[in-house]
Design a protein around this motif. Structure first.
Motif, PDB file in Angstrom:
ATOM      1  N   LEU A  50       0.857  -1.177   0.000  1.00  0.00           N
ATOM      2  CA  LEU A  50       0.000   0.000   0.000  1.00  0.00           C
ATOM      3  C   LEU A  50       0.896   1.231   0.000  1.00  0.00           C
ATOM      4  O   LEU A  50       1.792   1.356   0.848  1.00  0.00           O
ATOM      5  N   LEU A  51       0.684   2.139  -0.930  1.00  0.00           N
ATOM      6  CA  LEU A  51       1.513   3.327  -1.009  1.00  0.00           C
ATOM      7  C   LEU A  51       1.091   4.343   0.042  1.00  0.00           C
ATOM      8  O   LEU A  51      -0.093   4.451   0.386  1.00  0.00           O
ATOM      9  N   ALA A  52       2.061   5.084   0.530  1.00  0.00           N
ATOM     10  CA  ALA A  52       1.770   6.153   1.487  1.00  0.00           C
ATOM     11  C   ALA A  52       1.011   7.267   0.779  1.00  0.00           C
ATOM     12  O   ALA A  52       1.436   7.743  -0.278  1.00  0.00           O
ATOM     13  N   ASN A  53      -0.112   7.658   1.341  1.00  0.00           N
ATOM     14  CA  ASN A  53      -0.919   8.723   0.762  1.00  0.00           C
ATOM     15  C   ASN A  53      -1.160   9.784   1.826  1.00  0.00           C
ATOM     16  O   ASN A  53      -1.762   9.495   2.866  1.00  0.00           O
ATOM     17  N   PRO A  54      -0.695  11.025   1.601  1.00  0.00           N
ATOM     18  CA  PRO A  54      -0.807  12.052   2.639  1.00  0.00           C
ATOM     19  C   PRO A  54      -2.187  12.680   2.765  1.00  0.00           C
ATOM     20  O   PRO A  54      -2.373  13.575   3.600  1.00  0.00           O
ATOM     21  N   GLN A  55      -3.147  12.236   1.955  1.00  0.00           N
ATOM     22  CA  GLN A  55      -4.478  12.823   1.965  1.00  0.00           C
ATOM     23  C   GLN A  55      -5.519  11.753   2.302  1.00  0.00           C
ATOM     24  O   GLN A  55      -5.252  10.557   2.195  1.00  0.00           O
ATOM     25  N   PRO A  56      -6.724  12.165   2.691  1.00  0.00           N
ATOM     26  CA  PRO A  56      -7.751  11.173   3.053  1.00  0.00           C
ATOM     27  C   PRO A  56      -8.226  10.310   1.889  1.00  0.00           C
ATOM     28  O   PRO A  56      -8.690   9.187   2.091  1.00  0.00           O
ATOM     29  N   SER A  57      -8.144  10.834   0.654  1.00  0.00           N
ATOM     30  CA  SER A  57      -8.701  10.131  -0.498  1.00  0.00           C
ATOM     31  C   SER A  57      -7.655  10.048  -1.606  1.00  0.00           C
ATOM     32  O   SER A  57      -6.849  10.966  -1.780  1.00  0.00           O
ATOM     33  N   ALA A  58      -7.668   8.957  -2.371  1.00  0.00           N
ATOM     34  CA  ALA A  58      -6.746   8.773  -3.495  1.00  0.00           C
ATOM     35  C   ALA A  58      -7.474   8.044  -4.610  1.00  0.00           C
ATOM     36  O   ALA A  58      -8.346   7.201  -4.368  1.00  0.00           O
ATOM     37  N   HIS A  59      -7.072   8.348  -5.872  1.00  0.00           N
ATOM     38  CA  HIS A  59      -7.758   7.718  -7.005  1.00  0.00           C
ATOM     39  C   HIS A  59      -6.918   7.864  -8.269  1.00  0.00           C
ATOM     40  O   HIS A  59      -6.077   8.751  -8.380  1.00  0.00           O
ATOM     41  N   THR A 101       5.976  10.031  -0.840  1.00  0.00           N
ATOM     42  CA  THR A 101       4.996  10.588  -1.769  1.00  0.00           C
ATOM     43  C   THR A 101       5.024  12.113  -1.686  1.00  0.00           C
ATOM     44  O   THR A 101       5.051  12.673  -0.594  1.00  0.00           O
ATOM     45  N   ARG A 102       5.004  12.771  -2.857  1.00  0.00           N
ATOM     46  CA  ARG A 102       5.032  14.241  -2.840  1.00  0.00           C
ATOM     47  C   ARG A 102       4.165  14.797  -3.963  1.00  0.00           C
ATOM     48  O   ARG A 102       3.989  14.156  -5.011  1.00  0.00           O
ATOM     49  N   TRP A 351      -7.362   1.693  -3.911  1.00  0.00           N
ATOM     50  CA  TRP A 351      -7.686   0.744  -2.850  1.00  0.00           C
ATOM     51  C   TRP A 351      -8.563   1.452  -1.819  1.00  0.00           C
ATOM     52  O   TRP A 351      -8.111   2.324  -1.087  1.00  0.00           O
ATOM     53  N   GLN A 352      -9.853   1.114  -1.852  1.00  0.00           N
ATOM     54  CA  GLN A 352     -10.842   1.630  -0.890  1.00  0.00           C
ATOM     55  C   GLN A 352     -10.947   3.158  -0.903  1.00  0.00           C
ATOM     56  O   GLN A 352     -11.389   3.753   0.081  1.00  0.00           O
ATOM     57  N   ARG A 353     -10.510   3.792  -1.986  1.00  0.00           N
ATOM     58  CA  ARG A 353     -10.503   5.260  -2.103  1.00  0.00           C
ATOM     59  C   ARG A 353      -9.592   5.922  -1.061  1.00  0.00           C
ATOM     60  O   ARG A 353      -9.593   7.153  -0.944  1.00  0.00           O
ATOM     61  N   LYS A 354      -8.812   5.123  -0.339  1.00  0.00           N
ATOM     62  CA  LYS A 354      -7.940   5.670   0.702  1.00  0.00           C
ATOM     63  C   LYS A 354      -6.508   5.834   0.238  1.00  0.00           C
ATOM     64  O   LYS A 354      -5.803   6.736   0.682  1.00  0.00           O
ATOM     65  N   THR A 355      -6.050   4.946  -0.629  1.00  0.00           N
ATOM     66  CA  THR A 355      -4.679   5.001  -1.110  1.00  0.00           C
ATOM     67  C   THR A 355      -4.582   4.194  -2.400  1.00  0.00           C
ATOM     68  O   THR A 355      -5.594   3.752  -2.962  1.00  0.00           O
ATOM     69  N   ILE A 356      -3.351   4.005  -2.873  1.00  0.00           N
ATOM     70  CA  ILE A 356      -3.086   3.215  -4.073  1.00  0.00           C
ATOM     71  C   ILE A 356      -2.382   1.934  -3.648  1.00  0.00           C
ATOM     72  O   ILE A 356      -1.464   1.948  -2.828  1.00  0.00           O
ATOM     73  N   LYS A 357      -2.822   0.807  -4.213  1.00  0.00           N
ATOM     74  CA  LYS A 357      -2.173  -0.468  -3.938  1.00  0.00           C
ATOM     75  C   LYS A 357      -1.352  -0.877  -5.151  1.00  0.00           C
ATOM     76  O   LYS A 357      -1.754  -0.675  -6.295  1.00  0.00           O
ATOM     77  N   HIS A 358      -0.187  -1.485  -4.871  1.00  0.00           N
ATOM     78  CA  HIS A 358       0.740  -1.907  -5.917  1.00  0.00           C
ATOM     79  C   HIS A 358       1.024  -3.396  -5.793  1.00  0.00           C
ATOM     80  O   HIS A 358       1.403  -3.873  -4.721  1.00  0.00           O
ATOM     81  N   LEU A 359       0.820  -4.132  -6.876  1.00  0.00           N
ATOM     82  CA  LEU A 359       1.213  -5.526  -6.970  1.00  0.00           C
ATOM     83  C   LEU A 359       2.331  -5.633  -8.001  1.00  0.00           C
ATOM     84  O   LEU A 359       2.274  -4.992  -9.055  1.00  0.00           O
TER      85      LEU A 359
END
Length: 370
Positions: A50-59, A101-102, A351-359
């Motif tokens: 799961l990537l670090a996301n500094p905000q509540p939502s990611a897409h 993440t920046r 991923w769940q609108r919370k962050t980005i998942k990487h496989l």
């Protein structure tokens, strides 16, 4: 004498514009993955993060490989989709871990660079060219909703640390509105790009933009038979042939497929496949071994299941879905696919609108059991 000034100015302007008024030369895709088979990677290598996301939502993740082999990922993040605090964020993966993440594009920055009102930012698209530059196209909205979007472009010569000023693509003479991007472009042999796009104002339809090496729009084509479709994902098969698969805005809820034989200059009419689609974006990738890989939500409603499927016949038939996410009530959407030069396949998604998942996995993993 003055009566000749206006005609003279018009003649000079036409002479200067004449080269751009000529029909562009025939395009050809470059397909490095097919031309240079990737090295073998350990089997059945697989990892997830799961990537670090500094905000509540990611897409809306997008992927590109840098000249040094690192993988770059970008997405938009903020308090919520469409919020004024949304920015485009970037992180890189060195094969072991993701960097910090920046933000690389903010709403205020895009507004300043383009000298236009920017109320919100949307889908980013990354791509690397053969000169070592990293390109980013992204959506901005000045008025209204996503139907009022425009496409903007920035570039980096140092792997995403620093970026050029944003410029706005001219895609339409009518207010230059309602052209969006979501999926990566196909590089062309002349140094330009074939950029999948879509239109949302009044009607939804898939489009194809041809850009020159300077990023200017040379041509635009609408994919016939692709009414009520969005976000075409394109995979080039060789220099002329490509397959496009699209998000279906209903009511069929099936992934449409279209093909081209002339590198996007013309497209055969899109047809609905047997693959389900819950009005959700898909990702398509031409693997080094010649197969097509599709990332999709394998159902007609909801985005709580994400799968991968393979085709050995240019999209005519597909393998049974290999499920990578399945959680009722969740969201796993907007996938992005990339195969690195070492053969590793990368999949990133919301991923769940919370962050980005990487496989990250080997081609052999795709053949392994569930």
């Amino acid at each position: 004498m003055k009566q000749w000034l206006a005609p003279l100015a018009l003649a000079v302007a036409l002479a200067a514009a004449w080269p751009r008024l000529q029909p562009p030369t025939a395009a050809r895709f470059t397909t490095p993955a097919a031309a240079a088979p990737a090295a073998q990677v350990p089997s059945p290598a697989f990892s997830e993060r799961l990537l670090a996301n500094p905000q509540p939502s990611a897409h809306a993740a997008t992927l590109a490989e840098l000249p040094d082999g690192r993988i770059a990922a970008a997405w938009f993040a903020g308090s919520a989709e469409g919020a004024r605090d949304v920015a485009i964020f970037l992180a890189t993966f060195d094969g072991r871990q993701w960097s910090e993440t920046r933000p690389i594009v903010t709403r205020a920055q895009a507004q300043r660079d383009t000298a236009r009102l920017v109320r919100k930012l949307g889908n980013p698209v990354l791509a690397s060219d053969d000169r070592g530059r990293l390109h980013l196209w992204f959506v901005s909205v000045g008025y209204g909703g996503w139907a009022g979007s425009a496409i903007n472009h920035v570039a980096s010569t140092d792997g995403g640390r620093n970026w050029s000023e944003a410029s706005r693509l001219i895609t339409s003479p009518f207010w230059n509105l309602s052209t969006l991007v979501r999926t990566p472009p196909m590089p062309l042999a002349d140094g330009g790009w074939g950029l999948p796009a879509y239109h949302e104002f009044a009607a939804k339809r898939a489009e194809w933009l041809r850009l020159d090496a300077q990023g200017r729009v040379l041509d635009k084509a609408r994919l016939p038979g692709a009414a009520r479709t969005l976000q075409p994902a394109v995979a080039a098969l060789d220099g002329g042939r490509a397959v496009a698969m699209m998000r279906d805005a209903g009511p069929a809820n099936r992934i449409p497929l279209a093909t081209t034989q002339d590198a996007g200059a013309t497209w055969q009419a899109a047809r609905a496949t047997a693959l389900a689609n819950p009005n959700a974006s898909v990702a398509l990738l031409h693997l080094a071994d010649g197969r097509l890989l599709l990332a999709w939500n394998p159902q007609t409603a909801n985005r709580d299941k994400l799968a991968l499927s393979l085709s050995r016949d240019a999209g005519a038939t597909w393998s049974a879905p290999k499920i990578v996410e399945d959680s009722p009530g969740g969201e796993f959407s907007y996938p992005a696919l990339l195969q690195g030069r070492d053969g590793t396949i990368h999949l990133a998604y919301t991923w769940q609108r919370k962050t980005i998942k990487h496989l990250a996995f080997s081609p052999a993993w795709l053949e392994a059991g569930p």
